[in-house]
Design a protein around this motif. Structure first.
Motif, PDB file in Angstrom:
ATOM      1  N   ARG A   1      44.626  37.505  49.630  1.00  0.00           N
ATOM      2  CA  ARG A   1      43.826  37.212  48.433  1.00  0.00           C
ATOM      3  C   ARG A   1      44.725  36.880  47.241  1.00  0.00           C
ATOM      4  O   ARG A   1      44.463  35.953  46.489  1.00  0.00           O
ATOM      5  CB  ARG A   1      42.941  38.402  48.077  1.00  0.00           C
TER       6      ARG A   1
ATOM      7  N   ARG B   1      44.964  33.480  45.086  1.00  0.00           N
ATOM      8  CA  ARG B   1      44.730  33.544  43.645  1.00  0.00           C
ATOM      9  C   ARG B   1      45.876  32.898  42.852  1.00  0.00           C
ATOM     10  O   ARG B   1      45.647  32.233  41.850  1.00  0.00           O
ATOM     11  CB  ARG B   1      44.554  34.998  43.213  1.00  0.00           C
TER      12      ARG B   1
ATOM     13  N   THR C   1      37.106  31.558  50.019  1.00  0.00           N
ATOM     14  CA  THR C   1      37.013  32.441  48.858  1.00  0.00           C
ATOM     15  C   THR C   1      35.565  32.649  48.420  1.00  0.00           C
ATOM     16  O   THR C   1      35.224  33.721  47.940  1.00  0.00           O
ATOM     17  CB  THR C   1      37.852  31.921  47.671  1.00  0.00           C
TER      18      THR C   1
ATOM     19  N   ASP D   1      34.420  35.315  50.677  1.00  0.00           N
ATOM     20  CA  ASP D   1      35.145  36.555  50.393  1.00  0.00           C
ATOM     21  C   ASP D   1      34.667  37.219  49.098  1.00  0.00           C
ATOM     22  O   ASP D   1      34.640  38.438  48.991  1.00  0.00           O
ATOM     23  CB  ASP D   1      36.647  36.276  50.318  1.00  0.00           C
ATOM     24  N   THR D   2      34.262  36.420  48.126  1.00  0.00           N
ATOM     25  CA  THR D   2      33.780  36.970  46.854  1.00  0.00           C
ATOM     26  C   THR D   2      32.258  37.142  46.846  1.00  0.00           C
ATOM     27  O   THR D   2      31.672  37.370  45.792  1.00  0.00           O
ATOM     28  CB  THR D   2      34.212  36.085  45.668  1.00  0.00           C
TER      29      THR D   2
ATOM     30  N   ARG E   1      29.838  35.053  47.199  1.00  0.00           N
ATOM     31  CA  ARG E   1      29.022  34.018  46.561  1.00  0.00           C
ATOM     32  C   ARG E   1      27.955  33.514  47.530  1.00  0.00           C
ATOM     33  O   ARG E   1      26.923  33.013  47.124  1.00  0.00           O
ATOM     34  CB  ARG E   1      29.887  32.852  46.108  1.00  0.00           C
TER      35      ARG E   1
ATOM     36  N   CYS F   1      30.906  31.229  37.913  1.00  0.00           N
ATOM     37  CA  CYS F   1      32.281  31.105  38.383  1.00  0.00           C
ATOM     38  C   CYS F   1      33.237  31.420  37.248  1.00  0.00           C
ATOM     39  O   CYS F   1      32.957  31.161  36.088  1.00  0.00           O
ATOM     40  CB  CYS F   1      32.558  29.688  38.896  1.00  0.00           C
TER      41      CYS F   1
END
Length: 142
Positions: free
Chosen positions: A94, A98, A117, A120-121, A123, A140
C-alpha cells in the motif's frame, strides 16, 4: 467439446505477465461467498508467497515450470492489493503504491491501480453474484 483439453505447445514455453496479473486481481476482488473464491485463492497462493518474500509480484511467470522472474511494475503491485488482504506484506505494498506517481504514458498501470486501490479502499466490491456494489458517498482524496 466435452472431454477435450488444451495442450501446451512444446516450444516456446508460454510466459505470462499481463494476462496473469488480471487473474490475481479478479480473484482477489471476488466475494468470499462466491463458490469458486476459495478454490481460486488457493490456486493463487504461490504468487502470494512470492510477493511476501520479494515485496512485489513477479513480472513474468513461466507457465510450465512456475519459474518467476523480474519485478512487476506499480500497476502489478496495485493489482495484487485485493489478493494480499490479511498478509504481512500488505502495508508495504500500500505504501509503495501511495508513494508512486504514474506518468501519462502508463495507461495500463493507471487502470490496474484504479481497480486495485479502489477495491482496497472499499470504494467498490462485487457481491456473491458478481454485481458491482459501489460506495459513492465518499469523495476521492485527489
Amino acid at each position: 467439446g466435452a472431454g477435450e483439453w488444451w495442450l501446451l505447445s512444446a516450444a516456446p514455453a508460454p510466459d505470462r505477465s499481463c494476462d496473469a496479473i488480471r487473474v490475481y486481481l479478479w480473484t482477489g476482488m471476488m466475494d468470499s461467498r462466491d463458490p469458486n473464491a476459495a478454490r481460486l485463492a488457493r490456486h493463487c497462493q504461490p504468487v502470494v508467497a512470492w510477493v511476501e518474500r520479494q515485496g512485489a509480484p513477479p513480472e513474468h511467470i513461466a507457465v510450465v515450470t512456475g519459474q518467476a522472474r523480474g519485478q512487476g511494475n506499480i500497476g502489478f503491485v496495485s493489482a495484487m492489493l485485493p489478493l494480499m488482504q490479511g498478509t504481512a506484506a500488505l502495508p508495504a505494498l500500500r505504501e509503495r503504491v501511495r508513494q508512486t506517481r504514474l506518468s501519462d504514458t502508463q495507461y495500463y498501470s493507471y487502470v490496474l491501480t484504479l481497480f486495485g486501490t479502489g477495491w482496497d479502499t472499499r470504494r467498490f466490491r462485487f457481491d456473491a453474484h458478481g454485481y458491482l456494489v459501489s460506495d459513492w458517498s465518499r469523495k476521492c482524496s485527489r
